[in-house]
Design a protein around this motif. Structure first.
Motif, PDB file in Angstrom:
ATOM      1  N   ASP A  23      23.461  20.109  16.077  1.00 21.18           N
ATOM      2  CA  ASP A  23      23.223  19.339  14.856  1.00 21.18           C
ATOM      3  C   ASP A  23      21.848  19.652  14.271  1.00 21.18           C
ATOM      4  O   ASP A  23      21.697  19.788  13.052  1.00 21.18           O
ATOM      5  CB  ASP A  23      23.318  17.836  15.139  1.00 21.18           C
ATOM      6  N   GLU A  24      20.851  19.784  15.146  1.00 19.62           N
ATOM      7  CA  GLU A  24      19.484  20.071  14.676  1.00 19.62           C
ATOM      8  C   GLU A  24      19.404  21.446  14.016  1.00 19.62           C
ATOM      9  O   GLU A  24      18.807  21.598  12.947  1.00 19.62           O
ATOM     10  CB  GLU A  24      18.505  19.979  15.839  1.00 19.62           C
TER      11      GLU A  24
ATOM     12  N   ALA B 286      29.225  15.132  23.611  1.00 18.01           N
ATOM     13  CA  ALA B 286      28.281  14.605  22.614  1.00 18.01           C
ATOM     14  C   ALA B 286      26.840  15.011  22.912  1.00 18.01           C
ATOM     15  O   ALA B 286      26.085  15.358  21.993  1.00 18.01           O
ATOM     16  CB  ALA B 286      28.404  13.095  22.531  1.00 18.01           C
ATOM     17  N   ASP B 287      26.446  14.987  24.174  1.00 12.01           N
ATOM     18  CA  ASP B 287      25.058  15.331  24.514  1.00 12.01           C
ATOM     19  C   ASP B 287      24.739  16.806  24.291  1.00 12.01           C
ATOM     20  O   ASP B 287      23.585  17.181  24.169  1.00 12.01           O
ATOM     21  CB  ASP B 287      24.742  14.937  25.957  1.00 12.01           C
ATOM     22  N   ARG B 288      25.746  17.652  24.205  1.00 12.73           N
ATOM     23  CA  ARG B 288      25.534  19.084  23.948  1.00 12.73           C
ATOM     24  C   ARG B 288      25.574  19.394  22.456  1.00 12.73           C
ATOM     25  O   ARG B 288      25.200  20.486  22.031  1.00 12.73           O
ATOM     26  CB  ARG B 288      26.616  19.913  24.657  1.00 12.73           C
ATOM     27  N   ARG B 289      26.017  18.458  21.640  1.00 12.57           N
ATOM     28  CA  ARG B 289      26.099  18.691  20.192  1.00 12.57           C
ATOM     29  C   ARG B 289      24.772  18.451  19.482  1.00 12.57           C
ATOM     30  O   ARG B 289      24.556  18.967  18.387  1.00 12.57           O
ATOM     31  CB  ARG B 289      27.157  17.775  19.575  1.00 12.57           C
ATOM     32  N   GLU B 290      23.894  17.663  20.086  1.00 15.47           N
ATOM     33  CA  GLU B 290      22.635  17.323  19.414  1.00 15.47           C
ATOM     34  C   GLU B 290      21.818  18.557  19.019  1.00 15.47           C
ATOM     35  O   GLU B 290      21.389  18.660  17.865  1.00 15.47           O
ATOM     36  CB  GLU B 290      21.793  16.388  20.275  1.00 15.47           C
ATOM     37  N   PRO B 291      21.593  19.525  19.927  1.00 13.59           N
ATOM     38  CA  PRO B 291      20.839  20.721  19.508  1.00 13.59           C
ATOM     39  C   PRO B 291      21.550  21.476  18.381  1.00 13.59           C
ATOM     40  O   PRO B 291      20.909  22.017  17.476  1.00 13.59           O
ATOM     41  CB  PRO B 291      20.765  21.575  20.770  1.00 13.59           C
TER      42      PRO B 291
END
Length: 74
Positions: A23-24, A16-21
């Protein structure tokens, strides 16, 4: 499997913490996508024809400068 399918599978496997960029970036791409200025079918055909031209002719830098009101490097 399409590239999009492969990408979705890849993204789903990310923590999940690697998906944020991701998603942006995808959000920015989707926010800038618009069909408002899309080429018509006739325009797309004409563009394809011009790109395929074996001996294209280009305007001179002076002509471009005259049309746009500023100089371009040749």
């Amino acid at each position: 499997m399409t590239v999009l399918d492969q990408f979705v599978a890849f993204a789903k496997d990310l923590p999940a913490d690697r998906r944020e960029p991701l998603d942006e970036v995808l959000g920015a791409i989707m926010a800038t996508y618009s069909t408002e200025h899309a080429f018509s079918d006739a325009e797309a055909v004409e563009l394809d024809r011009r790109v395929a031209e074996p001996k294209p002719e280009y305007s001179s830098p002076a002509t471009i400068a005259e049309l746009l009101g500023k100089r371009f490097k040749a």
